[in-house]
Write an enzyme that holds these catalytic residues in place. Sequence first.
Site, short mmCIF file in Angstrom:
data_model
loop_
_atom_site.label_atom_id
_atom_site.label_comp_id
_atom_site.label_asym_id
_atom_site.label_seq_id
_atom_site.Cartn_x
_atom_site.Cartn_y
_atom_site.Cartn_z
N ARG A 15 0.78 -1.25 0.11
CA ARG A 15 -0.11 -0.08 0.12
C ARG A 15 0.85 1.30 -0.14
O ARG A 15 2.16 1.11 0.28
CB ARG A 15 -0.78 -0.06 1.35
CG ARG A 15 -2.00 -1.18 1.13
CD ARG A 15 -2.85 -1.25 2.49
NE ARG A 15 -1.80 -1.59 3.75
CZ ARG A 15 -2.20 -1.94 4.78
NH1 ARG A 15 -3.69 -1.54 5.26
NH2 ARG A 15 -1.45 -2.50 5.71
N LYS A 75 1.92 1.88 7.32
CA LYS A 75 2.33 1.08 8.73
C LYS A 75 3.28 1.80 9.43
O LYS A 75 3.67 2.89 8.99
CB LYS A 75 2.81 -0.05 8.19
CG LYS A 75 1.87 -1.19 7.42
CD LYS A 75 0.71 -1.28 8.27
CE LYS A 75 1.00 -2.45 9.35
NZ LYS A 75 -0.01 -2.82 10.37
N TYR A 94 -0.62 4.38 10.84
CA TYR A 94 -1.22 3.05 11.64
C TYR A 94 0.07 2.94 12.70
O TYR A 94 1.28 2.62 12.07
CB TYR A 94 -1.49 2.02 11.16
CG TYR A 94 -2.91 2.13 10.54
CD1 TYR A 94 -3.90 2.14 10.90
CD2 TYR A 94 -2.99 1.80 9.10
CE1 TYR A 94 -5.41 2.22 10.54
CE2 TYR A 94 -4.25 1.64 8.59
CZ TYR A 94 -5.34 1.86 9.32
OH TYR A 94 -6.59 2.13 8.75
N HIS A 96 -0.24 1.20 16.34
CA HIS A 96 -0.52 0.17 17.30
C HIS A 96 0.49 0.00 18.07
O HIS A 96 1.28 -1.02 18.31
CB HIS A 96 -0.52 -1.21 16.25
CG HIS A 96 -1.77 -1.19 15.21
ND1 HIS A 96 -2.95 -1.31 15.72
CD2 HIS A 96 -1.80 -0.93 13.98
CE1 HIS A 96 -3.90 -1.15 14.61
NE2 HIS A 96 -3.17 -1.06 13.56
N GLU A 118 -5.28 4.45 14.00
CA GLU A 118 -6.36 3.53 14.89
C GLU A 118 -7.02 4.11 15.93
O GLU A 118 -8.09 3.22 16.24
CB GLU A 118 -5.44 2.28 14.90
CG GLU A 118 -4.58 2.42 16.25
CD GLU A 118 -3.30 2.79 15.63
OE1 GLU A 118 -2.25 2.65 16.33
OE2 GLU A 118 -3.07 3.15 14.46
N ASP A 270 -2.30 -7.22 14.99
CA ASP A 270 -1.65 -5.78 15.16
C ASP A 270 -1.62 -5.23 16.53
O ASP A 270 -0.99 -4.39 16.94
CB ASP A 270 -2.28 -4.93 14.17
CG ASP A 270 -1.60 -4.71 12.95
OD1 ASP A 270 -0.63 -5.42 12.84
OD2 ASP A 270 -2.44 -4.43 12.06
#
Length: 363
Positions: A15, A75, A94, A96, A118, A270
């Site tokens: 992505r 990510k 993101y 996490h 998130e 995740d």
Amino acid sequence: MKIGIPKEIKNNESRVGMTPSGVFELVKNNHQVFVQTTAGDNSGFSDEAYTTAGATILKTIEEVYKIAEMIVKVKEPIESEYNLIQKGQIVFTYFHFASSEALTKAMIKSGAICIAYETVEDKDGGLPLLTPMSEVAGRMSIQQGAKYLEKPVKGRGLLLGGVPGVSPGKVLILGAGVVGVQAAKMASGLGAQVTIMDIDMKRLRYVNDILPSNCVTEFSNEYNIRTNVKTHDLIIGGVLLKGKKAPNLITRDMLKTMKPGAVIVDVAVDQGGCVETTRPTTHEDPIYIIDDVVHYSVANMPGAVPYTSTLALTNVTTGYAIKIANMGWKKALDLDPGLQKGLNISQGEVIYKEITEAFDWVV
């Protein structure tokens, strides 16, 4: 503002943080966008498409990080990127954090402003930037689970939907959130027998109303989970606690009670996973087997379908990126309480308390 779009370098992450249409909107708002060369290739967006939209193409990831005031990614940064992040730089992606103490400490040390997709909330307490990837991952979980039930990849040798005269497979879904509902739609559509579990009765009533009759609901507790894992062929872990580590709902001892060749797809990987034996895997090496149970726990499942995923993600992230660029991060967060929830770490300070709770840090 100068916005940087680096190429994702996590294993098999295809992505990209922004589409050419997002770049176009930022440039229209008088911002400069710098895209690393070939960053969008795997998602179907060429360098030419970005330059046409108004971006400047840079050759290396180092150049992108050096010039940008805000980095927009997909990510979390990996170790080789830690030293590229500058003090005061906004990183919008993101993260996490609750699943990685090393990443958390690195971002504290960097002095960056870490805004996590998130944990951004809408006015109803929903998670608008997590939802599209949860939709993708929920649907993919059945697609992958069905594949790994096949004998050549060490599964039970079972066709999930069955055929006339042969019973279909049984799917157990833990969590009736976005992941769970999307997984249930796919599994029930294939003709599988589906059980979806949650601790929220209001949510179970909703699911009961919208899903077909081959999908049944059951209250989630340890006794019911222990009973169901014995009889189901495919188990989907879809439990999410906002910003927190996922609870271990399936423990190691339960595996021995499961059918040999059963498959677990832990979408919660995740956030640490909701299966005790979960460990992150990659698209390159997606599965491992413990006690004859196949575990699939790829930490970036939507990266396997980057065209769909990138469009779905940037549909919802671009507006927030424009808001941050137009106003600056402080004003944007002050005026948008939901976006403010996305601020996890700021200039060396942990803002999101669930992170410290995940590591038992004393504040």
